[in-house]
Scaffold this motif. Structure first.
Motif, PDB file in Angstrom:
ATOM      1  N   UNK A  91      80.942  38.367 -47.119  1.00 21.09           N
ATOM      2  CA  UNK A  91      79.539  38.653 -47.401  1.00 21.09           C
ATOM      3  C   UNK A  91      79.308  38.760 -48.889  1.00 21.09           C
ATOM      4  N   UNK A  92      78.062  38.974 -49.271  1.00 21.06           N
ATOM      5  CA  UNK A  92      77.702  39.015 -50.689  1.00 21.06           C
ATOM      6  C   UNK A  92      78.349  40.189 -51.405  1.00 21.06           C
ATOM      7  N   UNK A  93      78.686  41.255 -50.643  1.00 22.96           N
ATOM      8  CA  UNK A  93      79.238  42.454 -51.284  1.00 22.96           C
ATOM      9  C   UNK A  93      80.770  42.430 -51.356  1.00 22.96           C
ATOM     10  N   UNK A  94      81.372  41.311 -50.957  1.00 27.06           N
ATOM     11  CA  UNK A  94      82.815  41.072 -51.126  1.00 27.06           C
ATOM     12  C   UNK A  94      83.668  42.186 -50.509  1.00 27.06           C
ATOM     13  N   UNK A  95      83.698  42.278 -49.162  1.00 22.88           N
ATOM     14  CA  UNK A  95      84.462  43.342 -48.482  1.00 22.88           C
ATOM     15  C   UNK A  95      85.959  43.019 -48.427  1.00 22.88           C
ATOM     16  N   UNK A  96      86.648  43.181 -49.540  1.00 25.32           N
ATOM     17  CA  UNK A  96      88.039  42.752 -49.655  1.00 25.32           C
ATOM     18  C   UNK A  96      88.944  43.400 -48.607  1.00 25.32           C
ATOM     19  N   UNK A  97      88.860  44.730 -48.447  1.00 27.96           N
ATOM     20  CA  UNK A  97      89.802  45.406 -47.559  1.00 27.96           C
ATOM     21  C   UNK A  97      89.595  45.018 -46.099  1.00 27.96           C
ATOM     22  N   UNK A  98      88.349  45.008 -45.634  1.00 28.64           N
ATOM     23  CA  UNK A  98      88.106  44.634 -44.235  1.00 28.64           C
ATOM     24  C   UNK A  98      88.457  43.174 -43.994  1.00 28.64           C
ATOM     25  N   UNK A  99      88.213  42.313 -44.987  1.00 27.26           N
ATOM     26  CA  UNK A  99      88.587  40.904 -44.848  1.00 27.26           C
ATOM     27  C   UNK A  99      90.100  40.749 -44.789  1.00 27.26           C
ATOM     28  N   UNK A 100      90.825  41.538 -45.586  1.00 23.83           N
ATOM     29  CA  UNK A 100      92.287  41.474 -45.565  1.00 23.83           C
ATOM     30  C   UNK A 100      92.831  41.933 -44.217  1.00 23.83           C
ATOM     31  N   UNK A 101      92.214  42.957 -43.632  1.00 21.98           N
ATOM     32  CA  UNK A 101      92.651  43.410 -42.300  1.00 21.98           C
ATOM     33  C   UNK A 101      92.392  42.328 -41.253  1.00 21.98           C
ATOM     34  N   UNK A 102      91.232  41.687 -41.332  1.00 20.73           N
ATOM     35  CA  UNK A 102      90.921  40.615 -40.382  1.00 20.73           C
ATOM     36  C   UNK A 102      91.904  39.463 -40.534  1.00 20.73           C
ATOM     37  N   UNK A 103      92.241  39.134 -41.785  1.00 21.47           N
ATOM     38  CA  UNK A 103      93.208  38.071 -42.035  1.00 21.47           C
ATOM     39  C   UNK A 103      94.581  38.459 -41.483  1.00 21.47           C
ATOM     40  N   UNK A 104      94.981  39.701 -41.658  1.00 21.88           N
ATOM     41  CA  UNK A 104      96.267  40.169 -41.132  1.00 21.88           C
ATOM     42  C   UNK A 104      96.311  40.028 -39.616  1.00 21.88           C
ATOM     43  N   UNK A 105      95.204  40.313 -38.948  1.00 25.41           N
ATOM     44  CA  UNK A 105      95.146  40.162 -37.493  1.00 25.41           C
ATOM     45  C   UNK A 105      95.336  38.707 -37.082  1.00 25.41           C
ATOM     46  N   UNK A 129      96.786  41.060 -48.391  1.00 19.60           N
ATOM     47  CA  UNK A 129      97.214  41.045 -46.984  1.00 19.60           C
ATOM     48  C   UNK A 129      98.667  41.470 -46.829  1.00 19.60           C
ATOM     49  N   UNK A 130      99.449  41.355 -47.886  1.00 22.55           N
ATOM     50  CA  UNK A 130     100.860  41.745 -47.805  1.00 22.55           C
ATOM     51  C   UNK A 130     101.018  43.255 -47.578  1.00 22.55           C
ATOM     52  N   UNK A 131      99.957  44.015 -47.806  1.00 20.82           N
ATOM     53  CA  UNK A 131      99.993  45.446 -47.525  1.00 20.82           C
ATOM     54  C   UNK A 131      99.840  45.733 -46.035  1.00 20.82           C
ATOM     55  N   UNK A 132      99.383  44.741 -45.260  1.00 18.47           N
ATOM     56  CA  UNK A 132      99.101  44.953 -43.841  1.00 18.47           C
ATOM     57  C   UNK A 132     100.038  44.198 -42.900  1.00 18.47           C
ATOM     58  N   UNK A 133     100.691  43.136 -43.394  1.00 19.18           N
ATOM     59  CA  UNK A 133     101.507  42.319 -42.510  1.00 19.18           C
ATOM     60  C   UNK A 133     102.592  41.615 -43.327  1.00 19.18           C
ATOM     61  N   UNK A 134     103.726  41.360 -42.678  1.00 22.98           N
ATOM     62  CA  UNK A 134     104.802  40.637 -43.355  1.00 22.98           C
ATOM     63  C   UNK A 134     104.558  39.145 -43.214  1.00 22.98           C
ATOM     64  N   UNK A 135     104.377  38.480 -44.325  1.00 21.88           N
ATOM     65  CA  UNK A 135     104.151  37.036 -44.332  1.00 21.88           C
ATOM     66  C   UNK A 135     104.461  36.522 -45.734  1.00 21.88           C
TER      67      UNK A 135
END
Length: 401
Positions: A91-105, A129-135
């Motif tokens: 979104x316009x407000x750049x939700x980095x953390x929620x986007x990183x969690x979604x990407x980790x999922x 994303x490396x904070x949420x998942x090993x990849x």
């Protein structure tokens, strides 16, 4: 009663052929933040189409929800049957953390081995994303450019994000040279060329004549084509001023500009077109999902610019056998060999650009020779098979396979 004597079969020779182990597929997810459809998007779609499916299981995810900017990329992906494209809410407000969690999922759900990021925001999420998942995370840097302040800040953010990636790669030798100045040594920064699929034959003369008639181009007219997103670094204002000189010398010339981008800039360029008296011979034809009818109807490709890596648009023109005149910036020299596969003109040289194009208009044989040499180069030295092989090798090295 005689005892039967068993017949002994000769021993079989031991096989000398090595036992081939099945190749383990690399599961890779490409992540792109697309605000229009340009060279990075085309590069990625070509890789996705031509990876060896027996060795690479490739998927793509795109940032979605920011003023529908991703729509052009999604349409192109659908046309090329690449997908389904996975969604990373944005979104316009750049939700980095929620986007990183979604990407980790997504990475967990699809059991991804390698995340391959493209563009500033993609690289930032790759670091987070490396904070949420090993990849394993691989980034491709396309260009370090002379941009306005906003994108200079973005490039600084990108540099910081790349420090947390497992592998940084670059799009071309010129980007490699600039990356070295920023602390990414060439020995540790592979060049992953875009490559280009030579899947389109050149049309027969009758077919080309038909395409030109349908486009409204007369047999004695020269059609020049520019394919680029409408952004300031593409120097469309300079191209229009060069074309004014060209058209004055050769009135039976037309220029088509294909691409989309910033609406305010396109409006400014259309005002400039009117100011220069070019309304009848310059047309903004917009984004075309299928470039080939246009390419095959054209006589020349013209590409002025301030910032480039290796433009995918130029590779299209080379594959179509077009003579090409470009601004000598970025990595264009890696594919446009001066007076062999095209002609390079110094950046900002409006008169020189026009003079070079005029020289080609007046020399039909030279145009044909440059076009055929360009097509041969793309087919042999810049093939998509070579490009995809290099990308796959990078994944396996990162994974230690």
């Amino acid at each position: 009663m005689k005892a039967s004597i068993p017949t002994l079969e000769p021993a079989r020779a031991a096989s000398t052929e090595p036992v081939r182990k099945p190749v383990r597929k690399v599961r890779v997810l490409h992540l792109i933040h697309s605000v229009t459809h340009g060279g990075i998007e085309s590069n990625l779609l070509n890789w996705l189409r031509f990876f060896d499916a027996g060795r690479v299981d490739a998927r793509v995810a795109c940032f979605t929800g920011d003023r529908n900017r991703e729509e052009a990329f999604l349409r192109a992906a659908e046309m090329y049957k690449v997908g389904p494209v996975l969604s990373v809410p944005w979104g316009r407000h750049k939700p980095f953390l929620s986007a990183a969690r979604a990407l980790a999922n997504l990475i967990r759900e699809h059991e991804i081995d390698v995340l391959h990021t493209h563009g500033y925001y993609g690289d930032a999420l790759g670091a987070l994303v490396k904070a949420f998942v090993r990849v394993k995370v691989v980034a491709t840097v396309y260009v370090w450019g002379k941009y306005e302040l906003h994108r200079q800040i973005m490039q600084a953010m990108d540099w910081l994000s790349l420090q947390f990636h497992d592998q940084v790669t670059v799009h071309c030798q010129e980007t490699s040279r600039l990356s070295a100045k920023l602390g990414f040594p060439p020995s540790k920064t592979p060049v992953l060329i875009a490559g280009f699929p030579s899947e389109r034959a050149l049309p027969a003369s009758e077919e080309r004549a038909r395409l030109r008639r349908e486009a409204g181009i007369a047999a004695d007219e020269i059609l020049m084509l520019n394919v680029a997103r409408i952004h300031p670094e593409k120097a469309h204002d300079q191209l229009l001023r060069s074309f004014q000189i060209i058209h004055a010398a050769h009135p039976k010339t037309k220029l088509w500009i294909s691409g989309h981008g910033w609406d305010w800039l396109e409006n400014q360029l259309k005002d400039l077109r009117s100011e220069l008296g070019l309304n009848d011979c310059v047309e903004f034809v917009g984004y075309r999902k299928d470039l080939w009818p246009m390419l095959h109807a054209a006589d020349l490709m013209v590409h002025s610019s301030h910032v480039e890596g290796v433009p995918i648009a130029i590779l299209y023109g080379m594959s179509a056998g077009l003579p090409i005149v470009v601004s000598d910036v970025g990595g264009v020299y890696e594919v446009i060999k001066q007076d062999e596969t095209g002609l390079r003109v110094p950046e900002n040289d409006i008169e020189g650009f026009a003079a070079t194009v005029n020289g080609l208009i007046e020399d039909t044989a030279r145009r044909a020779a440059l076009g055929m040499a360009a097509r041969k180069f793309v087919t042999t030295e810049y093939s998509i098979d070579l490009a995809c092989s290099r990308v796959e090798s990078t994944y396996r090295e990162v994974l230690g396979w």
